[in-house]
Design an enzyme around this catalytic site. Structure first.
Site, mmCIF file in Angstrom:
data_model
loop_
_atom_site.group_PDB
_atom_site.id
_atom_site.type_symbol
_atom_site.label_atom_id
_atom_site.label_comp_id
_atom_site.label_asym_id
_atom_site.label_seq_id
_atom_site.Cartn_x
_atom_site.Cartn_y
_atom_site.Cartn_z
ATOM 1 N N ASN A 1 40.773 27.089 -5.909
ATOM 2 C CA ASN A 1 41.408 25.880 -5.364
ATOM 3 C C ASN A 1 41.455 24.734 -6.358
ATOM 4 O O ASN A 1 42.164 23.773 -6.159
ATOM 5 C CB ASN A 1 40.688 25.428 -4.083
ATOM 6 C CG ASN A 1 39.225 25.092 -4.327
ATOM 7 O OD1 ASN A 1 38.587 25.688 -5.196
ATOM 8 N ND2 ASN A 1 38.697 24.160 -3.575
ATOM 9 N N GLY B 1 -7.550 -4.879 13.194
ATOM 10 C CA GLY B 1 -8.363 -5.992 13.669
ATOM 11 C C GLY B 1 -9.238 -5.537 14.838
ATOM 12 O O GLY B 1 -8.845 -4.658 15.609
ATOM 13 N N GLY C 1 2.160 -14.243 6.206
ATOM 14 C CA GLY C 1 1.363 -13.670 7.285
ATOM 15 C C GLY C 1 2.156 -13.468 8.568
ATOM 16 O O GLY C 1 3.272 -13.985 8.729
ATOM 17 N N ARG D 1 0.808 -1.224 0.000
ATOM 18 C CA ARG D 1 0.000 0.000 0.000
ATOM 19 C C ARG D 1 0.840 1.272 0.000
ATOM 20 O O ARG D 1 0.324 2.363 -0.184
ATOM 21 C CB ARG D 1 -0.960 -0.031 1.211
ATOM 22 C CG ARG D 1 -2.032 -1.093 1.092
ATOM 23 C CD ARG D 1 -2.713 -1.397 2.421
ATOM 24 N NE ARG D 1 -1.935 -2.317 3.258
ATOM 25 C CZ ARG D 1 -2.340 -2.771 4.445
ATOM 26 N NH1 ARG D 1 -3.500 -2.389 4.942
ATOM 27 N NH2 ARG D 1 -1.583 -3.608 5.144
HETATM 28 C C1 UD1 Z 1 -2.001 -6.175 11.533
HETATM 29 C C2 UD1 Z 1 -2.873 -7.049 12.419
HETATM 30 C C3 UD1 Z 1 -4.120 -6.283 12.832
HETATM 31 C C4 UD1 Z 1 -3.693 -5.023 13.534
HETATM 32 C C5 UD1 Z 1 -2.760 -4.188 12.671
HETATM 33 C C6 UD1 Z 1 -2.216 -3.046 13.465
HETATM 34 C C7 UD1 Z 1 -2.493 -9.361 11.756
HETATM 35 C C8 UD1 Z 1 -3.034 -10.529 11.002
HETATM 36 N N1 UD1 Z 1 -3.233 -8.259 11.707
HETATM 37 O O1 UD1 Z 1 -2.692 -5.892 10.340
HETATM 38 O O2 UD1 Z 1 -4.959 -7.062 13.674
HETATM 39 O O3 UD1 Z 1 -4.839 -4.275 13.890
HETATM 40 O O4 UD1 Z 1 -1.650 -4.979 12.235
HETATM 41 O O5 UD1 Z 1 -1.308 -2.294 12.733
HETATM 42 O O6 UD1 Z 1 -1.477 -9.477 12.389
HETATM 43 N N2 UD1 Z 1 4.705 -8.894 8.205
HETATM 44 C C9 UD1 Z 1 5.700 -9.829 8.098
HETATM 45 N N3 UD1 Z 1 5.476 -10.968 7.380
HETATM 46 C C10 UD1 Z 1 4.279 -11.239 6.811
HETATM 47 C C11 UD1 Z 1 3.252 -10.272 6.950
HETATM 48 C C12 UD1 Z 1 3.485 -9.106 7.647
HETATM 49 O O7 UD1 Z 1 6.803 -9.639 8.614
HETATM 50 O O8 UD1 Z 1 4.159 -12.306 6.192
HETATM 51 C C13 UD1 Z 1 4.978 -7.653 8.969
HETATM 52 C C14 UD1 Z 1 4.831 -6.404 8.120
HETATM 53 O O9 UD1 Z 1 6.066 -6.052 7.537
HETATM 54 C C15 UD1 Z 1 4.363 -5.376 9.144
HETATM 55 C C16 UD1 Z 1 3.649 -6.194 10.201
HETATM 56 O O10 UD1 Z 1 4.040 -7.538 10.008
HETATM 57 O O11 UD1 Z 1 5.465 -4.718 9.755
HETATM 58 C C17 UD1 Z 1 2.136 -6.077 10.096
HETATM 59 O O12 UD1 Z 1 1.726 -6.475 8.797
HETATM 60 P P1 UD1 Z 1 0.624 -5.675 8.014
HETATM 61 O O13 UD1 Z 1 0.423 -6.319 6.702
HETATM 62 O O14 UD1 Z 1 0.904 -4.234 8.046
HETATM 63 O O15 UD1 Z 1 -0.657 -6.015 8.937
HETATM 64 P P2 UD1 Z 1 -2.000 -5.179 9.045
HETATM 65 O O16 UD1 Z 1 -2.848 -5.469 7.883
HETATM 66 O O17 UD1 Z 1 -1.685 -3.781 9.345
HETATM 67 CA CA CA Z 2 0.220 -2.512 9.442
#
Ligand code: UD1
Ligand code: CA
Length: 453
Positions: A384, A139, A77, A15
């Site tokens: 210079n 969430g 995830g 995004r």
């Molecule tokens: C996540 C939470 C959500 C919460 C929100 C708050 C989950 C499933 N959901 O959603 O409940 O309200 O954060 O900001 O956890 N990442 C990895 N590996 C992956 C996927 C993600 O390292 O496979 C890392 C991303 O780089 C990021 C963090 O995890 O730093 C969160 O991932 P993101 O995709 O931003 O989750 P949200 O959709 O924001």
């Molecule tokens: Ca996030």
């Protein structure tokens, strides 16, 4: 109890619409993952584990020794991401603190509360929640009739009823390590084909184990960055936090809204910052200085009692009582000793200006060593660069350079010498000597009263 942090930073950040991995986007001059590392330091002395994936090398390079990088590929995830740390941490820690690298405003105090609550929790997890009107895609926290947390439901799969819930999952958790490693293996696959860390909460509840939730009342802390709109919000909030800390420590800001101080900059007491100043990188400013309006100061060290008006400073060093501007440009290696004065349109690079030396008007000084109490006349230029290399200029103490003098380097001007207006100096000038013309030639020794002028 031993606490180790696992920071999730593997996501691409789709995004953000960027070639740069999301966690390297800067907030107040530092990549957001920097703040994630700083915050967990307050609760854990163990080296944090950072789970990287998208452009892993770039993120690891930035982190260097500050963290242990573990690669998650493919990114399936947040639950799958934490699982990558199991091999490294299993049996080596009691508690696992999980945070997301895209939440730079989380405070150390909040993380402390989180771990302390989990230390006293007989159950396997304590999570952080916030009540907010704007859901921002977070969430939802589902609680039962008894008020206890039942589950975290991701927005994508929530029912219309659940979407109305105002309590949101912030994305910071403290787990009992042994339970966590085992639970991660049992995570269900979501509709989106991911393993959600958030599903561990319902798993604990189903097993009859108590889940604790602490609620933060500061929505600013919970700004998670998914888009560049969020990035700008985080920037504003972080700037306010940084500015407030400086003001509480004794710095005056005439208009904090237009004062941009990056994380890591230091500023002494009773220094006044006028509007539209940008203090960046490793800049350190002493006490009782007046800075701005309209300055860009990067990687520069400034002593006490200095005045800097409407100028650009990069990689410079100013001792005490230096007074510069408006429109001074100091570049890398500019060293202005105590009491130097520089007026408008001066540029200095890789040069030392001795104590009390003055450059009043439009001059260029490069690769020069200038002694104390030298007067550089308007329009003086150190020539210079001969097209191949940078050549040095040396100017002794108490020298007087006439207006519009060209100093063709390499060249030396002896102590107390003078040049006439428009002199083009191609040969060294001995001490106590006047040189004039083009090319300048020494015409006579100076009389005593001329030297004292
Ligand atoms: C996540 C939470 C959500 C919460 C929100 C708050 C989950 C499933 N959901 O959603 O409940 O309200 O954060 O900001 O956890 N990442 C990895 N590996 C992956 C996927 C993600 O390292 O496979 C890392 C991303 O780089 C990021 C963090 O995890 O730093 C969160 O991932 P993101 O995709 O931003 O989750 P949200 O959709 O924001
Ligand atoms: Ca996030």
């Amino acid at each position: 109890m031993k606490v180790t942090a696992v920071i999730l930073a593997a996501g691409q950040g789709t995004r953000m619409k960027s070639d740069l991995p999301k966690v390297l986007h800067a907030v107040c001059g530092q990549p957001m993952v920097y703040y994630a590392i700083q915050d967990v330091k307050a609760v854990s002395t163990e080296t944090p584990v950072v789970v990287v994936g998208h452009r892993a090398e770039a993120v690891c390079e930035f982190l260097g020794e500050t963290a242990r990088c573990i690669v998650q590929g493919p990114q399936l995830g947040t639950g799958h991401a934490v699982q990558q740390a199991e091999v490294t941490l299993k049996g080596k820690t009691d508690l696992v603190l999980v945070t997301y690298a895209d939440m730079p405003l989380l405070s150390a105090e909040t993380l402390n509360r989180l771990t302390e609550t989990q230390c006293a929790n007989p159950g396997p997890v304590t999570m952080l929640t916030v009540s907010a009107d704007a859901p921002r895609g977070f969430g939802r926290v589902v609680r039962g009739a008894d008020g206890r947390v039942q589950a975290i439901v991701e927005e994508a799969v929530a029912t219309p009823e659940q979407l109305k819930i105002k309590e949101l999952n912030v994305g910071a958790y403290c787990f009992s390590a042994n339970w966590l490693w085992e639970a991660l293996h049992r995570l269900p696959l979501s509709k989106k084909g991911e393993y959600y860390l958030t599903d561990t909460v319902a798993m604990a509840v189903e097993a009859g184990l108590p889940v604790q939730a602490i609620v933060t009342d500061d929505p600013v802390e919970t700004i998670g960055i998914n888009t560049r709109v969020h990035l700008a919000e985080a920037e504003t909030a972080m700037r306010q936090r940084i500015n407030a800390a400086h003001m509480l420590a004794g710095v005056t800001m005439i208009d904090p809204q237009t004062t941009y101080v990056e994380a890591g900059v230091t500023i002494g007491r009773d220094t006044v910052l006028w509007p539209n100043c940008y203090l960046q990188g490793g800049t350190c400013i002493g006490e009782n200085c007046e800075i701005g309006p309209n300055c860009i100061i990067r990687d520069t060290v400034i002593g006490n009692d200095c005045l800097v008006l409407a100028s650009v400073l990069e990689g410079a060093l100013l001792e005490d009582d230096v007074d510069i501007g408006p429109f001074t440009h100091l570049r890398k290696g500019a060293h202005l000793c105590k009491g130097v004065h520089m007026g408008n349109f001066g540029e200095v690079k890789e040069s030392t200006l001795g104590p009390g030396t003055k450059i009043g008007h439009f001059s260029y000084i490069g690769n020069a060593t200038i002694g104390p109490n030298v007067n550089i006349g308007a329009g003086t230029i150190t020539c210079n660069y001969d097209g191949v290399r940078k050549n040095p200029t040396e100017i002794g103490e108490d020298v007087f350079i006439g207006s519009d003098t060209m100093l063709v380097a390499p060249v030396k001007l002896g102590a107390r010498s003078r040049t006439g207006a428009g002199a083009v100096v191609t040969k060294d000038v001995p001490p106590d000597t006047l040189a004039v013309g083009m090319p300048a030639r020494a015409i006579r020794k100076l009389e005593k009263e001329e030297k004292e002028k």
